[in-house]
Write an enzyme that holds these catalytic residues in place. Structure first.
Site, PDB file in Angstrom:
ATOM      1  N   ASN A   1       0.575  -1.205  -0.003  1.00 25.48           N
ATOM      2  CA  ASN A   1      -0.134   0.066  -0.168  1.00 25.48           C
ATOM      3  C   ASN A   1       0.937   1.251  -0.038  1.00 25.48           C
ATOM      4  O   ASN A   1       1.379   1.380   0.885  1.00 25.48           O
ATOM      5  CB  ASN A   1      -0.929  -0.120   1.269  1.00 25.48           C
ATOM      6  CG  ASN A   1      -1.597   1.243   1.287  1.00 25.48           C
ATOM      7  OD1 ASN A   1      -1.830   2.001   0.467  1.00 25.48           O
ATOM      8  ND2 ASN A   1      -2.505   1.354   2.470  1.00 25.48           N
TER       9      ASN A   1
ATOM     10  N   LYS B   1      -0.057   4.146  -0.370  1.00 25.19           N
ATOM     11  CA  LYS B   1      -0.554   5.381   0.282  1.00 25.19           C
ATOM     12  C   LYS B   1      -0.453   6.552  -0.661  1.00 25.19           C
ATOM     13  O   LYS B   1      -0.449   6.509  -1.556  1.00 25.19           O
ATOM     14  CB  LYS B   1      -0.302   5.534   1.818  1.00 25.19           C
ATOM     15  CG  LYS B   1      -0.461   4.307   2.521  1.00 25.19           C
ATOM     16  CD  LYS B   1      -0.020   4.378   4.173  1.00 25.19           C
ATOM     17  CE  LYS B   1      -0.162   3.378   4.838  1.00 25.19           C
ATOM     18  NZ  LYS B   1      -0.087   3.281   6.300  1.00 25.19           N
TER      19      LYS B   1
ATOM     20  N   HIS C   1      -9.917   1.162   4.586  1.00 22.93           N
ATOM     21  CA  HIS C   1      -8.504   1.405   5.500  1.00 22.93           C
ATOM     22  C   HIS C   1      -8.727   2.304   6.544  1.00 22.93           C
ATOM     23  O   HIS C   1      -9.545   3.385   6.372  1.00 22.93           O
ATOM     24  CB  HIS C   1      -7.307   1.960   4.445  1.00 22.93           C
ATOM     25  CG  HIS C   1      -6.057   1.743   4.993  1.00 22.93           C
ATOM     26  ND1 HIS C   1      -5.441   2.619   5.731  1.00 22.93           N
ATOM     27  CD2 HIS C   1      -5.028   1.047   4.771  1.00 22.93           C
ATOM     28  CE1 HIS C   1      -4.300   2.434   6.182  1.00 22.93           C
ATOM     29  NE2 HIS C   1      -3.907   1.399   5.830  1.00 22.93           N
TER      30      HIS C   1
ATOM     31  N   GLU D   1      -7.037   4.422   7.767  1.00 23.08           N
ATOM     32  CA  GLU D   1      -6.786   6.002   7.610  1.00 23.08           C
ATOM     33  C   GLU D   1      -7.953   6.693   6.862  1.00 23.08           C
ATOM     34  O   GLU D   1      -8.200   7.849   7.158  1.00 23.08           O
ATOM     35  CB  GLU D   1      -5.429   6.196   6.490  1.00 23.08           C
ATOM     36  CG  GLU D   1      -4.171   6.013   7.254  1.00 23.08           C
ATOM     37  CD  GLU D   1      -2.902   5.351   6.763  1.00 23.08           C
ATOM     38  OE1 GLU D   1      -3.247   5.477   5.549  1.00 23.08           O
ATOM     39  OE2 GLU D   1      -2.131   4.772   7.316  1.00 23.08           O
TER      40      GLU D   1
ATOM     41  N   GLU E   1      -5.589  -4.915  10.317  1.00 26.75           N
ATOM     42  CA  GLU E   1      -4.731  -3.990  10.579  1.00 26.75           C
ATOM     43  C   GLU E   1      -4.749  -3.323  11.960  1.00 26.75           C
ATOM     44  O   GLU E   1      -5.631  -2.305  11.817  1.00 26.75           O
ATOM     45  CB  GLU E   1      -4.748  -2.953   9.362  1.00 26.75           C
ATOM     46  CG  GLU E   1      -4.222  -3.556   7.979  1.00 26.75           C
ATOM     47  CD  GLU E   1      -3.666  -2.466   7.271  1.00 26.75           C
ATOM     48  OE1 GLU E   1      -2.500  -2.756   6.661  1.00 26.75           O
ATOM     49  OE2 GLU E   1      -4.180  -1.586   6.817  1.00 26.75           O
TER      50      GLU E   1
ATOM     51  N   GLY F   1       2.639   2.249  10.662  1.00 29.61           N
ATOM     52  CA  GLY F   1       3.394   3.033  10.632  1.00 29.61           C
ATOM     53  C   GLY F   1       4.118   3.570  11.892  1.00 29.61           C
ATOM     54  O   GLY F   1       4.665   4.319  12.028  1.00 29.61           O
TER      55      GLY F   1
ATOM     56  N   SER G   1       3.285  -2.429  10.356  1.00 28.05           N
ATOM     57  CA  SER G   1       4.818  -2.469  10.496  1.00 28.05           C
ATOM     58  C   SER G   1       5.410  -3.848  10.063  1.00 28.05           C
ATOM     59  O   SER G   1       6.210  -4.222  10.797  1.00 28.05           O
ATOM     60  CB  SER G   1       4.987  -2.055  11.789  1.00 28.05           C
ATOM     61  OG  SER G   1       4.775  -0.634  12.145  1.00 28.05           O
TER      62      SER G   1
ATOM     63  N   GLY H   1       2.693  -1.361   4.290  1.00 29.40           N
ATOM     64  CA  GLY H   1       2.848   0.004   3.866  1.00 29.40           C
ATOM     65  C   GLY H   1       4.080   0.588   3.803  1.00 29.40           C
ATOM     66  O   GLY H   1       4.925   0.428   2.511  1.00 29.40           O
TER      67      GLY H   1
HETATM   68  P1  13P Z   1       2.972   0.029   7.700  1.00 29.65           P
HETATM   69  O1  13P Z   1       3.419  -1.275   7.199  1.00 29.65           O
HETATM   70  O2  13P Z   1       3.775   1.407   7.145  1.00 29.65           O
HETATM   71  O3  13P Z   1       2.741   0.200   8.915  1.00 29.65           O
HETATM   72  O4  13P Z   1       1.240   0.368   7.180  1.00 29.65           O
HETATM   73  C1  13P Z   1       0.554  -0.520   6.969  1.00 29.65           C
HETATM   74  C2  13P Z   1      -0.851  -0.167   6.335  1.00 29.65           C
HETATM   75  O5  13P Z   1      -1.500   0.817   6.765  1.00 29.65           O
HETATM   76  C3  13P Z   1      -0.950  -1.008   5.220  1.00 29.65           C
HETATM   77  O6  13P Z   1      -2.183  -0.573   4.661  1.00 29.65           O
END
Ligand code: 13P
Length: 258
Positions: A9, A11, A101, A103, A174, A180, A220, A241
């Site tokens: 992803n 983002k 997601h 976010e 997630e 993140g 992560s 991510g």
């Molecule tokens: P990270 O791998 O950066 O923690 O992000 C995970 C994520 O939100 C994937 O959709």
């Protein structure tokens, strides 16, 4: 036997000018027998920003990699300024999309109801939905993890179109506190929730479908922890991510998943 999936992803990162170098580096890292094995044993996919979709479909095709959107609108067209519909995504060669997601839920007001509606629309129109769910830190510390993911999943399950869905959609667990932050859930914490989700799937869809549907872990995930996560019986892959922005790191994760 569920086929593993590793989904990057991106983002709100990268430009079209970055694509050629990214896929060349990724391709160099996954070559020869490994590339053949990867195509057979792992579905690899990147969810990229809208402006990159059409070019990414072309750039990723030689590696057998699918390109996904990060969001979609449930209606096929209409007065929805700033939104993108499923027919628009399909025209660009996109065959999958993240939905819900955290976010999107946190910063853009998506609710269980909108996530359910989008999932249904994607299934009806032949677009693979990767439906994201997970608890916040406050919810985990209050002992509400199972209640939260149960509620998020139930909203989606109750809105499903008729017909089999186990192969037509993917879930991604997630935990919001792991995204993140560099603080991944332990493989045991992740497995507990994945196992719980599979038991919930069984309640909604029956044991056979629950055993068929893939559940990815995100938060992560990295080359350092992916092997341990994938060793868990109910973890079928990763939604990645930060590590998916680096071709060598993501390639190492794909090679680990073979
Ligand atoms: P990270 O791998 O950066 O923690 O992000 C995970 C994520 O939100 C994937 O959709």
């Amino acid at each position: 036997m569920r086929k593993r999936m590793l989904a990057g992803n991106w983002k709100m990162n990268k430009l079209n000018g970055d694509l050629a170098a990214f896929f060349a580096a990724f391709g160099n890292a996954v070559t020869g027998d490994a590339a053949v094995a990867a195509a057979e044993r792992v579905d690899v996919l990147f969810a990229v920003p809208y402006t990159l979709l059409a070019q990414a479909v072309v750039a990723a095709a030689p590696w057998g990699i699918r390109i996904a959107a990060q969001n979609l609108h449930a209606d096929p067209s209409g007065a929805f300024t700033g939104e993108i519909s499923i027919p628009m995504l399909k025209e660009a060669g996109v065959t999958a999309s993240l939905i819900g997601h955290s976010e999107r839920r946190q910063f853009f007001g998506e609710t269980d109801a909108t996530v359910a509606r989008k999932t249904r629309a994607a299934l009806e129109q032949g677009m693979l939905p990767i439906v994201c769910l997970g608890e916040t830190l406050v919810e985990r510390e209050a002992g509400q993890t199972e209640a939260v993911v149960k509620r998020q999943l139930a909203a989606v399950m109750e809105a499903l179109p008729p017909g089999p869905v186990a192969d037509a959609m993917v879930l991604a667990y997630e935990p919001v506190w792991a995204i993140g932050t560099g603080r991944s859930a332990t493989s045991q914490q992740a497995e507990e929730v994945h196992h719980f989700l599979r038991s919930q799937l069984s309640t909604h869809l029956g044991a056979a479908a629950a055993g068929q549907m893939r559940i990815l872990y995100g938060g992560s995930a990295s080359p350092a922890n992916i092997a341990e996560l994938l060793a868990q019986p109910d973890i079928d892959g990763g939604l990645v991510g930060g590590a998916s922005l680096k071709p060598d790191d993501f390639a190492r994760m794909v090679l680990t998943a073979l």
